[in-house]
Design an enzyme around this catalytic site. Structure first.
Site, PDB file in Angstrom:
ATOM      1  N   PRO A 253      -4.034   4.103  -4.160  1.00  0.00           N
ATOM      2  CA  PRO A 253      -3.566   2.707  -4.201  1.00  0.00           C
ATOM      3  C   PRO A 253      -4.571   1.676  -3.711  1.00  0.00           C
ATOM      4  O   PRO A 253      -4.236   0.508  -3.591  1.00  0.00           O
ATOM      5  CB  PRO A 253      -2.339   2.740  -3.294  1.00  0.00           C
ATOM      6  CG  PRO A 253      -2.675   3.768  -2.266  1.00  0.00           C
ATOM      7  CD  PRO A 253      -3.450   4.838  -2.998  1.00  0.00           C
ATOM      8  N   GLY A 254      -5.779   2.095  -3.357  1.00  0.00           N
ATOM      9  CA  GLY A 254      -6.819   1.132  -3.028  1.00  0.00           C
ATOM     10  C   GLY A 254      -7.212   1.026  -1.576  1.00  0.00           C
ATOM     11  O   GLY A 254      -8.048   0.184  -1.225  1.00  0.00           O
ATOM     12  N   CYS A 370      -6.535  15.644   0.323  1.00  0.00           N
ATOM     13  CA  CYS A 370      -5.576  15.602   1.440  1.00  0.00           C
ATOM     14  C   CYS A 370      -4.827  16.932   1.455  1.00  0.00           C
ATOM     15  O   CYS A 370      -3.603  16.969   1.471  1.00  0.00           O
ATOM     16  CB  CYS A 370      -4.632  14.407   1.333  1.00  0.00           C
ATOM     17  SG  CYS A 370      -3.762  14.249  -0.236  1.00  0.00           S
TER      18      CYS A 370
END
Length: 424
Positions: A253-254, A370
């Protein structure tokens, strides 16, 4: 509470049937747009908590049932109610009464007596049931057996702590934009609004209790961003400098794109293969008052979007099992399967091999996941080195373990990093 149990049990039933938790939540929000923010918060809290502690609660429920319960909505309602009775501060009689009312609305309503009897038996035998449930690893750690086994094999000293950390509420951590303020100054601002916080490194801030971003001073002016500490390490490891061409290859998402732009005056290209998620990148970049070249594209197919000019730095934050962020996405524990990891590893290798020609000689690529599973991490990094003779694996900064594997702790989620330099 009635709405909480009704919708939380529907969400839990959806996940146990194979639905993604985010999709299950959004389905409820669409079905009842009249739900207030506080109601949504309560529904989400109970849904997440039930899924975090599912192994324990299922082990308790199994002791209370004379035979298996094959009605998914009724079973989910009992799981939710037992979670509330065990972990919430709500009055037990209210939890039971509301669960009975929800049961009357479920199917033909014949579960009313079952729900009432099971929950009242739970209250009478609560302590003994809890102890018995924890006699099994499934009840004690609330993870599938294959996952527990894999963690024990891979992390013989830390496996228990990893599993227990996955069942906790995640911390809310802020990344400080040092172009706007300092951690000490911002902590002082938070204190004025009676928000307790601390910093261990002078670069990030951990809140004692989560709050909405609208309560964070100057959040919409870009002074801070919400980002896990482990995720904040990516941009710092990438070692960007003014004037460089940088690619964030899976940007949504940035958060990491924004951090890169805060650290140096670079020409950043951010790509993602999802238009809706790419808009979130734009929103994050705009909030920080920065600019970037955003492109819709697939990192594994650069011919469809690349302009032919090589990059000095590439962040390859690749799709993965997300097993390092389970406490933020507890459905992952129950939706992942052992056979999933081979597919992720193939996808990651394809993406790395496609991106490597885009790195300029002397440039660097940071491989990031992750995940806490070796197939996506240490094994994937070693395999990449073996396939590319001109990829030199570089040592990581002192704030990262030497093998690149961050395990979930009270301070951060689980991440893996491997940094490569192109020698020719």
């Amino acid at each position: 509470m009635l709405a909480t149990q009704k919708f939380a049990s529907r969400i839990v039933a959806g996940v146990l049937a194979g639905q993604n938790l985010t999709e299950a939540l959004n389905k409820v929000w669409r079905e009842d747009p009249s739900l207030l923010p506080r109601q949504k918060g309560a529904i989400q809290d109970v849904s997440y908590g039930t899924l975090r502690q599912l192994g324990l609660i299922e082990s308790i429920l199994k002791q209370l049932l004379q035979k298996p319960l094959h009605e998914p909505e009724l079973k989910a309602l009992l799981l939710v109610a037992i979670y509330q009775l065990q972990f919430s501060r709500s009055a037990p009689h209210a939890i039971v009464d509301h669960a009975v009312k929800v049961a009357m609305q479920t199917g033909a309503g014949h579960g009313k007596g079952l729900v009432n009897g099971v929950l009242r038996n739970f209250l009478r035998q609560k302590d003994d049931l809890f102890k018995m449930a924890q006699n099994s690893e499934y009840g004690q750690y609330s993870h599938p057996a294959w996952w527990i086994s894999a963690m024990r094999k891979t992390y013989p000293k830390q496996w228990r702590n990893i599993l227990l950390a996955n069942n906790q509420h995640p911390p809310m951590t802020l990344r400080v934009n040092l172009n706007k303020t300092t951690s000490d100054a911002y902590i002082a601002l938070l204190a004025q609004d009676e928000i307790a916080a601390s910093s261990s490194d002078g670069l990030s801030i951990q809140l004692q209790n989560p709050v909405g971003v609208d309560r964070l001073p100057h959040f919409f002016d870009g002074w801070v961003s919400v980002q896990d500490l482990g995720a904040q390490y990516a941009a710092r490891i990438l070692d960007v400098a003014d004037g460089q061409r940088v690619l964030d290859s899976c940007a949504a998402p940035g958060g990491k794109s924004g951090h890169i732009l805060e650290l140096a005056k670079v020409s950043l290209t951010a790509i993602d293969n999802d238009a809706a998620r790419l808009r979130r990148v734009q929103e994050n970049v705009d909030r920080l008052g920065q600019t970037a070249n955003l492109q819709l594209g697939d990192a594994s197919q650069p011919d469809t979007w690349w302009d032919g000019k090589q990059f000095d730095r590439i962040l390859a934050d690749v799709p993965c099992s997300a097993t390092g962020v389970v406490r933020r996405h507890p459905d992952i524990k129950w939706l992942r399967r052992p056979e999933d990891f081979a597919g992720f590893a193939r996808q990651q290798a394809q993406m790395l091999d496609a991106l490597w020609p885009l790195v300029a000689p002397g440039g660097k690529l940071l491989y990031a996941t992750c995940s806490v599973f070796a197939a996506e991490n240490t094994e994937a990094a070693s395999a990449f080195s073996a396939r590319h003779a001109n990829a030199e694996r570089l040592p990581l900064p002192d704030f990262i373990p030497a093998d690149g594997q961050l395990l979930p702790t009270p301070e951060h989620d689980g991440f893996f990093y491997a940094l490569f330099a192109k020698t020719a």
